[in-house]
Design a protein around this motif. Sequence first.
Motif, PDB file in Angstrom:
ATOM      1  N   SER A 127       0.777  -1.187   0.210  1.00 44.15           N
ATOM      2  CA  SER A 127       0.180  -0.057  -0.050  1.00 44.15           C
ATOM      3  C   SER A 127       0.816   1.397  -0.104  1.00 44.15           C
ATOM      4  N   LEU A 137       2.857   7.219  -6.260  1.00 43.44           N
ATOM      5  CA  LEU A 137       1.986   8.319  -6.447  1.00 43.44           C
ATOM      6  C   LEU A 137       2.445   9.805  -6.122  1.00 43.44           C
ATOM      7  N   GLN A 160       1.437   4.300  -2.815  1.00 41.61           N
ATOM      8  CA  GLN A 160       1.392   5.926  -2.282  1.00 41.61           C
ATOM      9  C   GLN A 160       2.528   6.636  -2.683  1.00 41.61           C
ATOM     10  N   THR A 213      -2.907   8.707 -11.533  1.00 41.91           N
ATOM     11  CA  THR A 213      -3.584   7.442 -11.616  1.00 41.91           C
ATOM     12  C   THR A 213      -2.385   6.437 -11.445  1.00 41.91           C
ATOM     13  N   ARG A 232       2.692  10.393  -2.861  1.00 47.11           N
ATOM     14  CA  ARG A 232       1.983  10.913  -1.771  1.00 47.11           C
ATOM     15  C   ARG A 232       2.895  10.805  -0.387  1.00 47.11           C
TER      16      ARG A 232
END
Lengths: 484, 435
Positions: A261, A268, A265, A289, A270
């Motif tokens: 996970s 992306l 992230q 995306t 983040r």
Amino acid sequence: MPDSDPLLLTPKMDPIIQSVLAGPALLRQLTDGLGSPLNIVLPEALDANVAAFRAVYRQHRLRGQIYFAHKANRSSALLRHLATTDAGVDVASLGELQHALGAGFGPGRIMATGPKNREFLWLAARSGSTVNADSLDELSELAGLVAAGRLPRVRVMVRLAEFASRGVHMVSRRSRFGVPAGLLPEALDRIDKHADQLELAGVAYHLDTIGVAEKAIALEGCLAALDECRRRDAPAWSIDIGGGFGVNYLDDGEQWERYTSELAQAVLGRRPPLTWNGHGYGLRNEAGTLRGALGLYPAHRPVSGPGYLSQLLAATAPEQRRPLGTLLLDSMTDLDIEPGRALLDQCGLVLARVLEVRDGPDTLVRLEMNSRDVSLEEHGVLMDPIVIPQDSAGFAGPAEVFLLGNLCLESDLITRRKVVLPVRPRPGDLLAFVNTAGYFMDFSATRALHQPIGRKVALFRTGGRWSWCLDEQYWPVPERAEAA
Amino acid sequence: MRYDDMTEAIGNTPLVRIDPDVHGLRNIDLYAKMELLNPFGSLKDRAAWQMARPLLAGAAERGDTVVELSSGNTAKALAMIAGMHGLRFKSVTNRMKVPEVKDLLLLLGAEIDELPGQAECLDPSDTEDPLSRMHRTLTSNGSGYVHTDQYFNERNVEAHLHGTGPEIIKDLDGHAPDYFIACVGTAGSSTGVARALRQHDPDVRVIGLVAAKSDFIPGIRTIDEVHEVGLFEPDVYDSIETITADDAIDGLLTLVRRCGTPAGPTGGGAFHGAVRHLRTLDDSLTERRTAVFIVCDRVESYLSYLRERRPALFGRPPRRNDTRLLDEAEVAAAPTIDVEEAQRWPGLVVDLRSPYAFQALHIDGSINIVDELFAELLHGGLPFSRRQPVLLVCPVGEKSARYAALLTRMGHPSVRSLAGGVIAWRDAGARLVRD
């Protein structure tokens, strides 16, 4: 919301590996004497793995041979120890066949698979091993060798591929191996034509997938093929379903889920990168995306190895609508399997010495080994090494580090993942990469840059403590009985 | 109401208040948007029609196939729309996990391509996932495919921006609800509805529900999977919360049993997630609030999903004459004979193996009643006369022993089991034939 707890990927370790790690003095002595990296194999761990597969056979009332896929590790100790069990060996080269014969396997326990040259075919035929034929021409070539040498008939399996799925179309990855299932009549014609040289033992498949549904189609296709053989009065009793049963590498599924996970992230943007140069392991960021696919082995696999085999046998055949195991039994078919990785679960580890710990924006830990010595990264398996400190003075940790190799190449990282170690390593410490016997030990090791290839030792228990010998010195010979 | 075709029945679904006795919220009126009443059975009818409509012109003449990466409701709706317009429909998926949905799609005439699983031995040169590769073939020109592209198609969002969202406001007498709770699948409905509601009232709180990572709830993406969806914008949601398959089933049962609403797991999950979120706010409220969630589809397609996760819901009384009711002593005492004696057996030989295996090779003169069928027969009583001696044959003599024990218990005096089964028979070199 980036997760701030350390992203550990703790390897699953059975008591046998824990017991080896509990004796750091021996491990240090071995690396001092034999150098770093050092490959350690644990032959006795094989017994439990063979027994676990056998238990699945018993549970499904099936007979047949377990062939160890030798390519997973070239160790002599492992092979010789395996010869003491009831398992056979699947050899995929002339050298592996010689090795198997030399380790004590009789020809009845050897299956020759994969791409073969004439020498390999000849020795397989001469020794009486079973030949798992990859193509129609291989059958003819083998028959020619047998005829020319006036050798006894050779037992052959026909490896099939491209099974048709009736009803719902199943897309499968293209394979370079095998005879298209639709060409079975031609294969049987060739075997008929060379009836004095070839004897059909059965049919085979091996699919490189973790998907049970695809394998169910292939297995049912093999059952239909066997039926076709029997219709033509070529009684064959075996189906070889190859390997690919998998291993569960990680202790805790939640760690794996958190890590993947967080990796998404990071890709992306983040959270800060988790990898060297923001490598995405196949994932990429396209306008916010996530695209691509995670190119990693599913390191946490609750159903793997013998459990996966059992699941496959319990799966319902798409056409006949009975469990595959029941259908095998109904048709009196023996089930042959070729596990590699799964038979070597918990059977070894690789040790490497820490040469340097360099601070900077990232902590870099340079090891006396390179990424080919422990090819975890090449196979997409992520798990943390275990730190074996030199002494117990002043531990600091945890530490986020990158593990660098000893080749003078930018790309030589043991893993591109930032690894969280519970203890900050220091020069002279050892790192243990556990559960690496299947494919990750010296599978791709190279002498590039005149760096040495790690020595391999076998560890075995005598009188409650660990003893060792060089891999090639290991023979599973019982100790001389006292006062005969 | 008179329509020219079924697509006109899409939308304008009722907004139904959930009885406060069921959800227990004192200060919040909770409404369900009943998307399960759409003609093809789900919320996805709206998006499917919205996306497909502009692509239909000329498609039938060209013989195009409508294609979508879908394993559920979108595929269902597209299959029906394609069928109405003389087009074929193909569903490409690696998520087809609910057998009824798959069967229904096949019944509707859809073609299904199932994508392969991950390779066991990693090929590092293979950086493309099968889905992306499929995507590329579909979008190349002149492929003969009409791709609706639900995960990236803005028309998916528009269906709800202009349909679902404004309908909710109209039914709440021109007000947007204070809370909107939606499960995130393609993110089309949650994004579209949220946009419509916020245009009306920027203070609407939007709660997105996703599945726990290792869980599977049909129609809902997991916390990781939502990032693969082009329409997913994290900013749409004031919070994203996780629900489990268990939560979804609990919610489904409440809707089905107490609210007259035959909702599927997505609707159940939305209800459960809504009540859980709102309950934390309820006590501190001083004025009445409204909340809306979506009931996406119907329960009937998920019976096997529910059976697998809640077998107790489907408990049936035990049947009589069942081998599972035998005790081990009875099985051990089952009358058996060995191969040599079996070769001289004067009576009927019943082979319990599968028809394929029987046809391939069997004992001469035997008849084949596959064990499942035999078990069914025995539930009804003895299928042959007590004066007819019967020898039962199975692969290794295990199943046949159980049936021999059961028949003995049922009062058959001369039933026997072949010890070691047909495998022992073969190994002894006894004759096997195929007819």
